[in-house]
Motif scaffolding. Structure first.
Motif, PDB file in Angstrom:
ATOM      1  N   LEU A   1       0.828  -1.204   0.000  1.00 37.67           N
ATOM      2  CA  LEU A   1       0.000   0.000   0.000  1.00 37.67           C
ATOM      3  C   LEU A   1       0.865   1.259   0.000  1.00 37.67           C
ATOM      4  N   ALA A   2       2.004   1.208   0.699  1.00 37.64           N
ATOM      5  CA  ALA A   2       2.918   2.350   0.679  1.00 37.64           C
ATOM      6  C   ALA A   2       3.479   2.556  -0.723  1.00 37.64           C
ATOM      7  N   ARG A   3       3.844   1.476  -1.402  1.00 41.26           N
ATOM      8  CA  ARG A   3       4.370   1.573  -2.763  1.00 41.26           C
ATOM      9  C   ARG A   3       3.339   2.165  -3.706  1.00 41.26           C
ATOM     10  N   ILE A   4       2.105   1.710  -3.573  1.00 39.76           N
ATOM     11  CA  ILE A   4       1.030   2.216  -4.424  1.00 39.76           C
ATOM     12  C   ILE A   4       0.880   3.722  -4.248  1.00 39.76           C
ATOM     13  N   MET A   5       0.851   4.177  -2.996  1.00 37.29           N
ATOM     14  CA  MET A   5       0.621   5.604  -2.738  1.00 37.29           C
ATOM     15  C   MET A   5       1.740   6.480  -3.287  1.00 37.29           C
ATOM     16  N   VAL A   6       2.977   6.087  -3.049  1.00 38.55           N
ATOM     17  CA  VAL A   6       4.099   6.907  -3.509  1.00 38.55           C
ATOM     18  C   VAL A   6       4.104   6.998  -5.029  1.00 38.55           C
ATOM     19  N   SER A   7       3.872   5.875  -5.702  1.00 40.55           N
ATOM     20  CA  SER A   7       3.926   5.878  -7.169  1.00 40.55           C
ATOM     21  C   SER A   7       2.786   6.685  -7.772  1.00 40.55           C
ATOM     22  N   TRP A   8       1.564   6.547  -7.211  1.00 40.70           N
ATOM     23  CA  TRP A   8       0.480   7.342  -7.808  1.00 40.70           C
ATOM     24  C   TRP A   8       0.623   8.818  -7.444  1.00 40.70           C
ATOM     25  N   GLY A   9       1.211   9.117  -6.285  1.00 41.22           N
ATOM     26  CA  GLY A   9       1.453  10.511  -5.932  1.00 41.22           C
ATOM     27  C   GLY A   9       2.411  11.187  -6.900  1.00 41.22           C
TER      28      GLY A   9
ATOM     29  N   GLY B   1      -0.837  16.079  -5.173  1.00 41.92           N
ATOM     30  CA  GLY B   1       0.031  14.934  -5.432  1.00 41.92           C
ATOM     31  C   GLY B   1       1.164  14.839  -4.424  1.00 41.92           C
ATOM     32  N   GLY B   2       1.725  15.975  -4.031  1.00 35.70           N
ATOM     33  CA  GLY B   2       2.794  15.973  -3.033  1.00 35.70           C
ATOM     34  C   GLY B   2       2.327  15.441  -1.692  1.00 35.70           C
ATOM     35  N   ALA B   3       1.106  15.772  -1.287  1.00 35.45           N
ATOM     36  CA  ALA B   3       0.557  15.259  -0.031  1.00 35.45           C
ATOM     37  C   ALA B   3       0.450  13.741  -0.064  1.00 35.45           C
ATOM     38  N   THR B   4       0.104  13.177  -1.217  1.00 34.28           N
ATOM     39  CA  THR B   4      -0.011  11.724  -1.353  1.00 34.28           C
ATOM     40  C   THR B   4       1.344  11.048  -1.170  1.00 34.28           C
ATOM     41  N   ILE B   5       2.381  11.599  -1.773  1.00 33.70           N
ATOM     42  CA  ILE B   5       3.731  11.031  -1.623  1.00 33.70           C
ATOM     43  C   ILE B   5       4.129  10.994  -0.151  1.00 33.70           C
ATOM     44  N   LEU B   6       3.875  12.088   0.562  1.00 29.51           N
ATOM     45  CA  LEU B   6       4.227  12.169   1.970  1.00 29.51           C
ATOM     46  C   LEU B   6       3.519  11.101   2.798  1.00 29.51           C
ATOM     47  N   ILE B   7       2.212  10.955   2.606  1.00 29.23           N
ATOM     48  CA  ILE B   7       1.451   9.964   3.375  1.00 29.23           C
ATOM     49  C   ILE B   7       1.875   8.548   2.994  1.00 29.23           C
TER      50      ILE B   7
END
Length: 438
Positions: free
Chosen positions: A85-93, A184-190
């Motif tokens: 789930l962390a990988r998914i979030m960083v990549s889509w962010g 998008g930046g907020a997504t990478i952080l989370i």
């Protein structure tokens, strides 16, 4: 304390620890796919994108999403939710942020497709993750609390997007570019935080006592054994089960009805209410239907659990939602349109966590991982079809609102499919083709 007391304590701790964070993740997921609806006017004005190109780009997200949903969920089942789930979030962010560079038609298509590829697996993965932590009796409420992320994304995201769109030429960026960069930046952080925060299974949770870990792990394992005893699925045998196809059809039609509420309603309402500009005031008004959805999600998921009437409640909600969606297409009064949206949005979004109680009580093991992913991936193709259908109907009729009631008619078919699932999902499905085994 007895085993039930330990189990109740473990579930309560899991809810407090996991559900708020998962909800924040879902807020960002839905906002990053839907924010193009707020930027539509400014984005098209700057890039010269046609309505047909916008419709295709908005919808192609779901093609990438559908293609990679099932393998993503199977990988999550094997490697664990924390990493995946962390990988998914960083990549889509990263891809969501890159939307600020989408100045050409083909780059817009490419980035929207890649956004779907990168986000694939998050929603079904999170649903699967909840089955690891919440027994059946508490699961619909847990799914409902998690699903609050969808309406909350636009409760907060609508005024935020409206406010960001009032900022022109900051650091040399257009308003829509600034919006993509911030969200998008907020997504990478989370996504980075998720890697350190999430726990894969109850057995690994140091914030549970040993008796709590044992009680929760035992309860989940007992339910999985009971489901597998009735009917077992392998990763792909779920597609031989007619009931799974009914679930896919229901979710498909729900996405047909939900898509115009995110991709088209904001710009349509702004046009009628304020001449087309989406600022803080219009963004705040656009948040109202999603506030209603927050309330409805909490109320109806609890009611469905208490009455054990998930199917009937879901049918009633979808019926009300489709009638209100049709009303959006039939009125040009902004007040009536907003009231209709305050019924359509809860009806078609808050019904979804109630719906998910049906397949998650039916599928188990690897069949749950692939089955949930197939329902989401194939079902989400409805959100690809929806903008294309609306654009075609609008062009044929010469009225940009007529697509709403055509899509409402299609979405209403979900009520019929839910009626066909009326036999209990706790036992073997009379619609299943031969009690599929591994």
């Amino acid at each position: 304390m007895n085993n039930q007391t330990h189990l109740d304590s473990a579930v309560a701790k899991a809810a407090r620890r996991l559900l708020p964070f998962l909800t924040v993740m879902l807020i960002l997921a839905f906002l990053d796919r839907a924010n193009i609806g707020f930027a539509k006017k400014a984005f098209q004005a700057d890039t010269g994108l046609s309505d047909a190109a916008y419709a295709f780009g908005a919808g192609i997200f779901f093609i990438g999403y559908a293609l990679f949903e099932v393998p993503s969920n199977i990988i999550l089942h094997r490697v664990g939710a924390r990493i995946w789930l962390a990988r998914i979030m960083v990549s889509w962010g990263i891809i969501s942020t890159a939307m600020m560079f989408a100045h050409t038609e083909y780059l817009f298509y490419t980035l929207r497709f890649l956004l779907g590829v990168c986000e694939a697996g998050f929603y079904p993965g999170a649903l699967l993750y909840l089955t690891y932590w919440f027994p059946l009796k508490q699961r619909t409420r847990a799914i409902g609390l998690f699903y609050l992320g969808v309406p909350l994304s636009l409760v907060f995201g609508s005024p935020l997007s409206g406010w960001l769109l009032t900022h022109h030429d900051m650091f040399g960026l257009q308003n829509w570019q600034w919006m993509f960069l911030v969200q998008g930046g907020a997504t990478i952080l989370i996504g980075v935080v998720a890697f350190f925060y999430l726990i894969d299974r109850p057995a690994d949770a140091r914030w549970l006592t040993q008796p709590e870990r044992e009680a929760l792990t035992g309860a989940i394992a007992s339910e999985e054994r009971a489901k597998a005893h009735v009917i077992s699925h392998s990763a792909f045998s779920v597609l031989k089960d007619v009931r799974v196809w009914l679930f896919i059809g229901i979710y498909f039609l729900l996405q047909v009805g939900t898509a115009p509420l995110t991709f088209y309603f904001p710009s349509l309402f702004a046009k009628i209410a304020s001449g087309g500009e989406i600022g803080l005031l219009i963004g705040t008004l656009l948040a109202l239907p999603w506030v209603c959805s927050v309330v409805a999600t909490r109320y109806f998921t609890v009611l469905a659990d208490r009455l054990d009437a998930h199917r009937r409640i879901c049918m009633a909600m979808i019926l009300c939602g489709t009638l209100a969606l049709a009303m959006i297409g039939l009125t040009e009064n902004p007040t009536v349109m907003l009231i209709a949206a305050c019924i359509a949005v809860p009806g078609l979004t808050a019904s979804q966590p109630v719906f998910w109680s049906l397949p998650t009580r039916y599928l188990s093991g690897i069949g749950a991982a692939s089955g949930i992913a197939f329902i989401v991936s194939i079902g989400n193709l409805g959100a690809f079809l929806s903008p294309q259908t609306k654009n075609w109907v609008d062009a044929a009729s010469g009225n940009e609102q007529s697509g709403f009631y055509v899509l409402a008619l299609l979405c209403g078919g979900a009520v019929l499919l839910l009626w066909l699932t009326k036999s209990s999902v706790r036992g073997a499905s009379p619609l299943a083709t031969g009690g599929i085994r591994r």
